[in-house]
Write an enzyme that holds these catalytic residues in place. Structure first.
Site, mmCIF file in Angstrom:
data_model
loop_
_atom_site.group_PDB
_atom_site.id
_atom_site.type_symbol
_atom_site.label_atom_id
_atom_site.label_comp_id
_atom_site.label_asym_id
_atom_site.label_seq_id
_atom_site.Cartn_x
_atom_site.Cartn_y
_atom_site.Cartn_z
ATOM 1 N N HIS A 1 0.803 -1.218 0.000
ATOM 2 C CA HIS A 1 0.000 0.000 0.000
ATOM 3 C C HIS A 1 0.838 1.271 0.000
ATOM 4 O O HIS A 1 0.324 2.363 -0.278
ATOM 5 C CB HIS A 1 -0.955 -0.001 1.181
ATOM 6 C CG HIS A 1 -2.254 0.701 0.915
ATOM 7 N ND1 HIS A 1 -2.429 1.579 -0.138
ATOM 8 C CD2 HIS A 1 -3.439 0.659 1.567
ATOM 9 C CE1 HIS A 1 -3.663 2.052 -0.116
ATOM 10 N NE2 HIS A 1 -4.294 1.509 0.918
ATOM 11 N N ASP B 1 -1.970 2.166 -4.645
ATOM 12 C CA ASP B 1 -3.282 2.509 -4.085
ATOM 13 C C ASP B 1 -4.380 1.638 -4.690
ATOM 14 O O ASP B 1 -4.150 0.936 -5.684
ATOM 15 C CB ASP B 1 -3.608 3.972 -4.384
ATOM 16 C CG ASP B 1 -2.664 4.892 -3.651
ATOM 17 O OD1 ASP B 1 -2.317 5.948 -4.213
ATOM 18 O OD2 ASP B 1 -2.267 4.531 -2.525
#
Lengths: 329, 341, 452
Positions: free
Chosen positions: C425, C429
């Site tokens: 992450h 995204d």
């Protein structure tokens, strides 16, 4: 309320207070009367107390130490000044074999309460025979106490404490401290012997120092604080009998200890302290080796720069502290 | 020893024409002095026996033959006067009134000894009788005496201090420093040198360039006198004069009592440095026998009473030994006591 | 001239190696080219050859010990020559304390290898000048400093003896942990209190509460055995991945009717070329062709001091996970996007075979940029795979199951596959991941779209 006095003035005040309070206290030594003492410490005392209680003596260190002992054995409280600690060597028999031992040999049936005051230390260009620091010789003699004050307040308080103590006390003053000023409480304020004092608190490093080195350690601590190293400065004040616990507690807190004294390293008091620390509960808290910073093993040289280099200076303390804290060596 | 005290503080005129001869001492006082000398000798002989039996350890320095100078000099003192003595100090201690029992106990290193077994033969002291101790260092007491003198002066006590030392000590630097200091401060010190001709093996003939140690007094501007140390009365006279001077505040005196020790320096001395003839020559001048003879000549003593004195003394010594033997040793738990006050 | 025998670096991202066994012994005469020892790097066994002839001396790393690459393992000396004076042999280490990544960012620029080596050798990075880009301190700099530093004459402690301060010992004792394996930051690798504290903090962060199972009345005591070899390496790797990468997962369901139909049609042709056309091959092809359009997923994220560097790759080095008896290995097809179906199938087949035999070359397991892990041959519908750092994503493939699928008018039975993408992450995204999955689903459901 305390005012500022020099170390010398503080000592003088202590002698005067003790002599006023107790008729048994008297002062003698070479040039202590008319001359006022080689370093001016006893200036004015002859006028105040008269020639019977402030006695100028011939140059006879052996009998002078004997006088201190004999008089103390029979009810007096002498203060003997040995003009330079170097000359204490001429008094050794009376100090080591008589003063230190008579009480014990006589089954505890006499007390020998005297104070032998003596200026020690290098830094005045007086060279090898007038610059000694022999305190550890006496630390090694059971029966004698050894005191080394570092500040004017300590000098006054500890001298009063030494005079009150019923044992023979070697009170080692440092020549370079005589002009040093500091706050000194008024009145009769004895400090008992064998009370170690933490002169500055810190969490990163313990510096145990004696006499003049305490002041240098405090200066070094200021510099080190700006680098984020917080130094705790511990002053034993009485070298023998030593109040060990505050030193041990400090090392437990910081995990690192640097011992600083002027006398030469080999056979010096630092070895005694290091062994005490290593053998104590502080051992399990040591995060770096115990380090000593001391005088070089040599006679004090005449040349000023060499004399300066022989003895730990503020920069040396700062360097050693940095190495110990940052590198663990 | 009240008898003696009375006698010395206010000299009694003795009966008979020879009071001058006996320096103003009464027959009782003389008898007590004689007894004291016998006591010293008996004590020393007994100590020697115990040593041979292995009951006394370390070393011992016997003063057999020197009783005249010990008792003669101390007879001039009062109980409150101080003495400082030498390693050969048993005689001085007994002369000053120390109890043989407590001395024996100290020799046997018992807790009941004068020094709680911590001092031994060379450091016997009895502070209560003004005896500030024998000293193991040759001349060690000489500087101390100056200090005691200062103390007396400053406390304005009516006392004097008599410091004993031998011919050897007269060559130590401390001797000279002390005499000098006493001379400039008029200290009430009587410097009593018992010249027994030898400092261990070193004969006075080889160790100094002068005939009489008393000659050194003039170097310090003080009176010096040599006497026959084996003549009780001669010693007494000289001592009395010096003590009176000191009490008057006129300063120190150096007295040299010439004497001789019958035994070797210590127990381990093979005595290679002197001849048997010399020893015998001096033994013929036995101070005890000489005083006894003089008293007998005056009719103040006879064989029977002399014998009785000897037996009395022997008994006292036996009791002393018994007491010492039965006394306990120091408790090891108290080992560090006495180091610091 | 003493020739050092070093732990070789076989691949770009390799940082350490483990000695398996020495084939030559202390004092043996060796010739250039002789195999001296076997080492394991990134789960692949390698042989290390002598670079010179002479006497093998000064072996200081033994079997089972893991050291950073380029660490000196031994020397080859000319007869009569003495061992060179060195600072300290490298400290043996175990799992790099995961807390190192999360520790307070140091002020000095240095590569991770250099940093670790400096800590182990007791060298203060602040005292070194970096020869790397931007003044960065490299491992060469640290090695040079270690060689130059002449510390106390007494060198390394006996094997088994740990150098630690009393304070460090006390802390370890009180915490009930051994000192072995804690990297020492003090002089000559001495373990200081702060090292133990750091280690304890790391353990606290990573460890599950250690509940010693209390044996019931009938329980027999089991013997605990340490993880070794590949298992240990896998364990370390996974711990590292789990602790340092914030995983976010995305799942898509794919209707595999058309993909399956295509596979069946082309199977004979592919097999004629000597390869098997498995579902994995098709997935691999789709992923490899699509990744260049989603470069953020075909990237490396690496820590560099207090910075994170993202390297997006144009080439796709696709890793395809292969299950082994006691573990997992991921052979890599370099430049997978260029390969045709048959070639890709061949490569995958060959690599998988050799992987199971333990026959892979180090470069064949290195430098992957994306990984596929297919458990579809098992009744596993869906699972979440852990990313292989420094990659930023991994695709986990479950089993195709017959499901009713709405076709606009009614429900049709169709084999439906669940794809689960795990992404880092920090670099990826939701939108980026979703876009890739959308593309992948579209291509698999309509393979013709690959032509676009």
């Amino acid at each position: 309320m305390s005012r500022e006095l020099t170390y010398a003035q503080a000592i003088r005040e202590a002698i005067a207070l003790a002599m006023e309070r107790d008729d048994r206290v008297f002062l003698f030594g070479e040039d202590v009367g008319i001359y006022g003492g080689a370093f001016g410490v006893t200036d004015g005392l002859l006028d105040r107390f008269g020639p019977e209680r402030v006695r100028d003596t011939p140059i006879s260190e052996a009998v002078l130490a004997g006088v201190a002992t004999g008089a103390a054995m029979t009810g007096m409280r002498p203060i003997l000044e040995i003009q330079f600690m170097d000359f204490i060597t001429l008094s050794m028999e009376q100090l080591v074999l008589q003063a230190a031992k008579l009480r014990f040999m006589l089954g505890g049936k006499v007390n020998i309460p005297f104070v032998l005051r003596t200026p020690a230390g290098a830094g005045t260009g007086a060279a090898a025979q007038h610059s000694e620091s022999l305190e550890n010789w006496f630390v090694h003699v059971p029966g004698i106490k050894v005191v080394m004050p570092s500040t004017p307040a300590d000098a006054k308080g500890l001298l009063l404490g030494a005079i009150e103590d019923p044992n023979p006390v070697i009170f080692v003053e440092h020549k370079l401290l005589y002009r040093h000023k500091g706050p000194v409480p008024e009145g009769y304020t004895p400090i008992p012997l064998s009370q170690t004092q933490v002169k500055r608190e810190g969490a990163d490093l313990t510096i145990v120092a004696t006499s003049l080195m305490v002041l240098r350690a405090l200066e070094a601590a200021e510099t080190l604080a700006q680098e984020g190293i917080q130094v705790e400065v511990v002053d034993p004040r009485t070298l023998k009998p030593l109040d060990e616990q505050p030193i041990i507690d400090s090392v437990k807190k910081t995990g690192r200890v640097l011992i600083v004294h002027e006398a030469c390293k080999t056979g010096g008091y630092g070895g005694e302290l290091a062994a005490i620390i290593a053998g104590s509960e502080a051992f399990d808290y040591l995060d770096a080796p115990i380090r000593r910073l001391a005088g070089l093993d040599m006679p004090v040289p005449y040349n000023r720069e060499l004399e300066r280099r022989m003895v730990p200076q503020v920069e040396d303390i700062v360097d050693a502290a940095r190495k110990l804290v940052r590198e663990g060596i | 020893m009240d008898d003696r005290t009375e006698t010395t503080s206010s000299p009694e005129r003795s009966q008979g024409p020879s009071s001058e001869e006996f320096a103003g001492l009464s027959p009782d006082s003389l008898r007590e002095a004689l007894r004291r000398m016998l006591l010293i000798r008996a004590f020393e002989e007994q100590a020697e026996q115990l040593y041979f039996q292995g009951l006394i350890h370390g070393t011992m320095h016997l003063s057999i033959g020197q009783e005249g100078s010990a008792v003669g000099s101390i007879w001039a003192l009062r109980p409150e006067d101080y003495i400082l003595s030498t390693h050969r100090g048993h005689g001085h201690s007994i002369a000053k009134g120390a109890k043989p029992a407590l001395m024996m106990a100290e020799f046997l290193a018992k807790e009941t000894g004068y020094c709680r077994g911590r001092g031994g033969s060379m450091h016997i002291a009895d502070v209560e009788t003004g005896n500030l101790g024998a000293n193991g260092i040759v001349g060690g007491g000489i500087p101390l005496a100056a200090g005691v003198g200062v103390s007396i002066q400053m406390q304005k006590l009516d006392r004097v201090v008599m410091v004993f030392f031998g011919d050897g000590a007269a060559n130590e630097g401390a001797f000279h420093e002390s005499l000098n200091l006493a001379s400039i401060w008029d200290l009430p010190v009587i410097y009593l040198c018992e010249n027994n001709q030898y400092a261990m093996s070193m004969s006075v003939r080889r160790s100094m360039n002068i005939q009489d140690i008393s000659q050194r007094a003039c170097a310090y501007g003080i009176p010096g006198v040599s006497v026959d140390g084996n003549d009780f009365l001669a010693v007494y006279r000289a001592a009395k004069e010096a003590v009176d001077r000191a009490r008057r505040g006129e300063g120190p005196t150096l007295i040299e009592a010439k004497t001789y020790r019958w035994k070797g320096h210590s127990r381990s001395d093979k005595q290679r440095y002197r001849t048997k003839e010399e020893v015998q020559e001096w033994q013929a001048r036995d101070p005890i026998r000489r005083l006894a003879e003089r008293m007998m000549a005056q009719g103040w003593l006879d064989q029977a009473s002399f014998q009785a004195l000897q037996e009395d003394v022997a008994r006292e010594i036996q009791e002393a030994v018994a007491f010492a033997m039965e006394s306990p040793e120091p408790d090891p738990a108290t080992i560090l006591e006495g180091v610091y006050a | 001239m003493a020739t050092p025998v070093i732990m070789p670096k076989f691949g770009m991202a390799q940082e350490e190696g483990t000695v398996i066994r020495w084939l030559k012994q202390e004092g043996d005469r060796v010739e250039k080219g002789d195999v001296l020892l076997e080492v394991m790097t990134d789960k692949v066994d390698m042989e290390v050859e002598a670079q010179a002839s002479g006497i093998l001396q000064g072996i200081r790393v033994g079997p089972g010990e893991t050291v950073p690459v380029t660490t000196v393992l031994a020397y080859i000396l000319e007869p009569g020559e003495a061992l060179p004076q060195e600072a300290t042999p490298a400290a043996r280490t175990q799992a790099p304390a995961p807390a190192e990544e999360t520790a307070k960012p140091p002020a000095v620029k240095a590569s991770p290898v250099a940093r670790r080596m400096a800590a182990e050798q007791g060298i203060d990075l602040a005292r070194l000048t970096g020869s790397g880009p931007g003044g960065r301190i490299t491992k060469e700099d640290v090695l040079a400093a270690a060689q130059a530093a002449d510390q106390a004459p007494d060198s390394s402690p006996e094997p088994g003896r740990v150098r630690a301060t009393p304070a460090a010992r006390r802390l370890a004792r009180e915490a009930g942990i051994p000192l072995d394996g804690i990297p020492g930051s003090g002089p000559r690798g001495r373990i200081q209190a702060r090292d133990v504290e750091r280690h304890l903090a790391a353990l606290a962060a990573s460890a599950e509460p250690e509940a010693q199972p209390i044996p019931g009345p009938g329980a027999r005591p089991e013997r605990a055995a340490p993880l070794t070899g590949m298992r240990r390496t896998i364990a370390r790797r996974l711990t590292h991945s789990w602790q340092s990468i914030p995983h976010v997962t995305f799942t898509a369901s794919v209707d595999m009717r058309q993909a399956e139909a295509l596979r069946q049609r082309l199977k004979p042709d592919v097999e004629a070329r000597g390869a098997r056309f498995t579902p994995t091959v098709l997935l691999a092809l789709a992923v490899a062709r699509l990744l260049p359009r989603h470069p953020r997923l075909n990237a490396w994220l690496q820590a560099e001091g207090d910075e994170l560097l993202l390297t997006q790759h144009s080439q796709v080095n696709l890793g395809v996970a292969v299950a082994l008896d006691d573990g997992l290995i991921v052979p890599v097809i370099h430049g997978a996007e260029e390969l045709g179906l048959a070639a890709l199938a061949q490569r995958i087949g060959d690599l998988s075979q050799r992987a199971r035999r333990g026959d892979l070359q180090p470069q064949e397991v290195m430098d992957g940029t994306f990984t596929i892990s297919n458990l579809g041959m098992f009744p596993v519908d869906h699972f979440t795979a852990l990313i292989n750092p420094p990659q930023v994503a991994i695709l986990a493939v479950g089993r195709a199951r017959m499901q009713p699928v709405w076709d606009g008018e009614g429900f049709q039975p169709a084999p439906v596959l669940q794809l689960t993408l795990s992404a880092d992450h920090r670099a990826v995204d939701g939108a980026v991941a979703a876009a890739f999955l959308a593309d992948l689903k579209a291509v698999l459901e309509e393979p013709a779209r690959l032509l676009l």
